[in-house]
Design a protein around this motif. Structure first.
Motif, PDB file in Angstrom:
ATOM      1  N   ASN A 302       4.736  -7.655  -1.506  1.00 27.14           N
ATOM      2  CA  ASN A 302       6.170  -7.299  -2.412  1.00 27.14           C
ATOM      3  C   ASN A 302       6.239  -6.095  -2.744  1.00 27.14           C
ATOM      4  O   ASN A 302       7.009  -5.539  -2.569  1.00 27.14           O
ATOM      5  N   CYS A 303       4.873  -5.614  -3.170  1.00 28.54           N
ATOM      6  CA  CYS A 303       4.748  -4.280  -3.638  1.00 28.54           C
ATOM      7  C   CYS A 303       5.008  -3.232  -2.161  1.00 28.54           C
ATOM      8  O   CYS A 303       5.640  -2.269  -2.508  1.00 28.54           O
ATOM      9  N   THR A 306       8.849  -3.088  -1.690  1.00 26.21           N
ATOM     10  CA  THR A 306       9.366  -2.337  -2.628  1.00 26.21           C
ATOM     11  C   THR A 306       9.224  -0.896  -2.294  1.00 26.21           C
ATOM     12  O   THR A 306      10.044  -0.138  -2.004  1.00 26.21           O
ATOM     13  N   MET A 307       7.911  -0.384  -1.981  1.00 26.80           N
ATOM     14  CA  MET A 307       7.395   0.809  -1.579  1.00 26.80           C
ATOM     15  C   MET A 307       8.274   1.251  -0.358  1.00 26.80           C
ATOM     16  O   MET A 307       8.721   2.535  -0.485  1.00 26.80           O
ATOM     17  N   ASN A 308       8.247   0.411   0.487  1.00 27.91           N
ATOM     18  CA  ASN A 308       8.813   0.738   1.969  1.00 27.91           C
ATOM     19  C   ASN A 308      10.443   1.173   1.689  1.00 27.91           C
ATOM     20  O   ASN A 308      10.811   2.414   2.085  1.00 27.91           O
ATOM     21  N   GLU A 309      11.085   0.286   0.846  1.00 31.92           N
ATOM     22  CA  GLU A 309      12.433   0.763   0.377  1.00 31.92           C
ATOM     23  C   GLU A 309      12.685   1.995  -0.161  1.00 31.92           C
ATOM     24  O   GLU A 309      13.479   2.545  -0.040  1.00 31.92           O
ATOM     25  N   LEU A 310      11.703   2.243  -1.129  1.00 28.04           N
ATOM     26  CA  LEU A 310      11.681   3.559  -1.909  1.00 28.04           C
ATOM     27  C   LEU A 310      11.721   4.508  -1.127  1.00 28.04           C
ATOM     28  O   LEU A 310      12.461   5.491  -0.972  1.00 28.04           O
ATOM     29  N   VAL A 311      10.580   4.486   0.001  1.00 29.92           N
ATOM     30  CA  VAL A 311      10.191   5.694   0.649  1.00 29.92           C
ATOM     31  C   VAL A 311      11.575   5.933   1.715  1.00 29.92           C
ATOM     32  O   VAL A 311      12.109   7.116   1.853  1.00 29.92           O
TER      33      VAL A 311
END
Lengths: 332, 426
Positions: A302-303, A306-311
């Motif tokens: 999950n994290c 999310t991190m991927n989308e943020l990047v």
């Protein structure tokens, strides 16, 4: 002089409901309520509330006090056979906020339309929302008396109360009671039961998420299963707490000792642990750790996503990429 | 412009409640500036009248005027002045100094410069450590004082002192330079303590931080990053997606020999690595990295032995010595023993016939401590995930992002996009 007597009735009404709402009906009628009615009323209320929230931002709302949830009104229809009153359906009505009366023409039109489709049904009463019966309700009730000589009043409490186990729906009848020397109509509570047709059962199940309509993918079934277990454990926890508090109070001396209860509690406590051995401990902990690791893995994934989308977002907004997929050319 | 005595009287009188302090702050701002600095020499005796704890704000203004006055601080009796500043930093009140944070930062910077000038970095450590905690708005904020503090710890070789500051996770950063310095110095402190995993994390942050143009700190950090990842993992990972484009293009060019070192390491031959290091020793030395490079060399053995665990179940000591290119089986035994103690491999040495048998990870996950361990990791991860979700939401509302994605779609308005719009427009 109708106005003062109305006032008197209203004033009497104000005192009466708080005491009379505890009284139960003596008419001997059994009420059967279909879930469709409840869903209709709650849907009506939700719609009006959402619309008021949207449109109330700019314009000053007429009549309704800000912060107060709006009241909705409507009619309930059904069948009365002998002593059983069965409420099948409902429809909405418009309440004139100034005079406090329902729109009769609309009511009659609707009645005609429903009669065409359901010839057996006729207007049994009316519904509204709120936490308790209010003074103006009696006026509306009396106004409906010319349609049905003894209408029922269905009240839905839209406030979400998680500790309440029952449905927030109450059915009131009107009875002639002698109060302060003069006969007055007051609302009295009645009991009711829920009656479902097969079609209604399916839709209620769907709404309550017990059986997802598409047969359920593994994820929704797992979620439903876990939710069930979670609520069961929560209930167990709260009950155990109650027992614990009771025992503490007994120990302090606030409550007199009750030996039979103590014996029951001790036998309950002795039921656990069900099994005690090293092998059990090992296996139990291993399985526990396995489940925890699975949860950990899920959280991780999950994290990471999310991190991927943020990047991605940061890269699109702030980076001048070296190569452009899609070949749109460099931005200035 | 009031006279100094009047100012001091104000400071003493108005440091009671927050409203008075706001008033005092206004007065001080009016009195601030070059006129105050011009009187710098006269200010010092006044400082003795004020107490740093109760009158922090006023003290700070006067102190800052002194230190930035450009006069030689040794005129004030350099050593004593340092003590005054150190005392102030330790005993000042947090709310008061937060009213004038930049002045506080100036004072800290001057303290650090002074301490470095006097070549006694250790004197600056205690006051700066307190200062870091006081100026931070929350434990997750990075301030310039962090970098100065870590620098002093490094110079004084007090690595453990730096640990307390490094333990907090940083989420808010004001100046990019602070971040780079913090990550670089923090990485060096962890290297000094031989905690290579944490050093790797910090150096990784320094290398992948967003930068529009290359800076020297990132280049140095990259060199150390290569060396530490060789020691820790045996290989240098490629740049992740979130590295800035500038970094990806330019870092490798500036750290050419290190990249060659890593390819040589990858070949796995000890003697080649040794010759390579010796031939380039001068350039490594000029970067102050020779010690680290030597550690890379010694980690080569470890890497090779670890590779053996993947192929063999049992192996004799002579075979180990031969394949890892050690001289004698005794050396091999020593290395394996050390690795078992460090927990890097799981093995048992049978001394009778000189065989080493490699095992699987003996962790059975049967214990309650494991439950606690995993549980706390899950909690940490949940908190982190919440933070990430909120940052993601903020980014989605960021105008720069919306501009770029809006432009991508060519400005067409699909009704699907407006499904969530309030229906009051319909």
């Amino acid at each position: 002089m109708s106005a003062p007597s109305d006032h008197a009735a209203a004033a009497g009404q104000a005192a009466a409901p708080s005491s009379a709402s505890a009284a139960s009906s003596s008419s001997g009628l059994t009420f059967k309520l279909h879930p469709l009615v409840i869903v209709n009323v709650s849907d009506h209320y939700t719609r009006v509330k959402a619309q008021a929230a949207c449109s109330g931002d700019g314009s000053s709302s007429s009549g309704a006090a800000p912060g107060q949830p709006p009241r909705v009104f409507g009619c309930v229809i059904g069948v009365q056979r002998g002593r059983t009153v069965e409420i099948f359906n409902s429809f909405e009505l418009v309440l004139d906020p100034i005079s406090g009366t329902l729109d009769r023409a609309f009511l009659e039109k609707k009645q005609e339309l429903y009669k065409k489709v359901f010839p057996d049904f006729y207007v049994l009463g009316w519904y509204s929302t709120g936490s308790d019966v209010q003074e103006t309700d009696m006026q509306i009730h009396k106004a409906l008396m010319d349609v049905n000589e003894s209408p029922v009043y269905l009240l839905l409490n839209p406030a979400i109360n998680l500790s309440q186990k029952d449905l927030p729906v109450t059915i009131y009848e009107s009875e002639l009671h002698v109060i302060d020397g003069s006969p007055q109509l007051i609302f009295v509570r009645s009991n009711y039961t829920i009656e479902t047709v097969e079609a209604e059962r399916i839709s209620v199940d769907h709404v309550a998420h017990l059986k997802p309509s598409d047969g359920g993918s593994a994820a929704t079934q797992l979620a439903a299963h876990l939710t069930g277990i979670h609520s069961a454990i929560k209930m167990l926890n709260s009950r155990v707490r109650v027992i614990h508090q009771y025992l503490v109070a007994m120990q302090k001396g606030d409550i007199p000792l009750d030996n039979s209860l103590l014996r029951q509690v001790s036998s309950l406590v002795r039921r656990l642990p069900a099994m005690e051995s090293q092998k059990f401990q090992d296996d139990f902990l291993m399985e526990y750790n396995d489940t925890l690791l699975m949860t950990y893995l899920a959280m991780f994934t999950n994290c990471s996503s999310t991190m991927n989308e943020l990047v991605e977002k940061i890269n699109t907004s702030y980076e001048r990429p070296a190569t452009r997929r899609g070949g749109r050319g460099a931005f200035m | 412009m009031e006279s100094l005595e009047a100012l001091v009287a104000h400071i003493q009188g108005l440091s009671g409640s927050p409203e008075e302090r706001a008033h005092l702050h206004g007065l001080l701002k009016q009195a601030d500036g070059d006129s105050l600095r011009a009187h710098a020499a006269a200010l010092v005796p006044f400082l003795a009248h004020l107490s740093p704890a109760a009158h922090s704000l006023g003290y700070l203004y006067l102190l800052e005027a002194c230190v930035t006055s450009g006069a030689n601080l040794s005129e004030f009796g350099g050593g004593d002045f340092l003590v005054t500043v150190a005392d102030f930093l330790t005993s000042c009140s947090t709310d008061q100094i937060r009213l004038a944070p930049d002045k506080f930062l100036n004072v800290c910077r001057v303290l650090k410069d002074q301490v470095m000038q006097l070549n006694t970095p250790i004197r600056g450590i205690a006051p700066l450590r307190v200062a870091v905690r006081k100026i931070q708005a929350s434990p997750e904020q990075l301030t310039p004082v962090h970098a100065d503090y870590l620098l002093l710890c490094l110079l004084a070789k007090q690595y453990k002192a730096g640990l307390s500051v490094l333990e907090d996770d940083i989420f808010e950063v004001d100046q990019p330079k602070d971040l780079f310095l913090y990550c670089y110095y923090g990485g060096m402190i962890y290297i000094g303590l031989k905690k290579f995993a944490k050093a790797l994390e910090l150096l990784h942050n320094a290398v992948t931080a967003p930068m529009s143009s290359l800076n020297a700190i990132a280049v140095e950090a990259y060199k150390k990053y290569i060396l530490v990842s060789l020691i820790q993992n045996g290989q240098v990972p490629s740049f992740p997606k979130y590295t800035s484009a500038t970094a990806q293009r330019n870092l490798k060019n500036h750290a050419q020999i290190y990249v060659e070192l890593s390819t040589c390491y990858g070949n796995g031959r000890y003697t080649e690595l040794e010759t390579f290091i010796e031939s380039n020793a001068a350039s490594f030395q000029s970067d102050n990295n020779l010690g680290l490079v030597k550690q890379v060399l010694s980690s080569m053995y470890k890497r090779n032995i670890q590779r053996l665990t993947q192929t063999y179940l049992t192996l004799s000591l002579e075979d180990i010595a031969r394949s890892v290119q050690l001289d004698t089986p005794r050396d091999a035994e020593m290395h394996v023993l050390r690795m078992i103690e460090d927990g890097e491999i799981h093995a048992t040495i049978n001394q009778k016939d000189g065989m080493v048998s490699f095992h699987e990870d003996p962790e059975q996950y049967k214990s309650v401590e494991m439950v606690d361990h995993i549980d706390s990791s899950i909690q940490r991860l949940t908190a982190l995930s919440k933070k990430l979700a909120s940052i993601d939401e903020n980014m989605a509302c960021d105008p720069a992002y919306l501009l770029k994605t809006g432009r991508d779609r060519g400005g067409r308005f699909d009704y699907d996009d407006f499904d969530n719009a309030p229906h009051k427009y319909f």
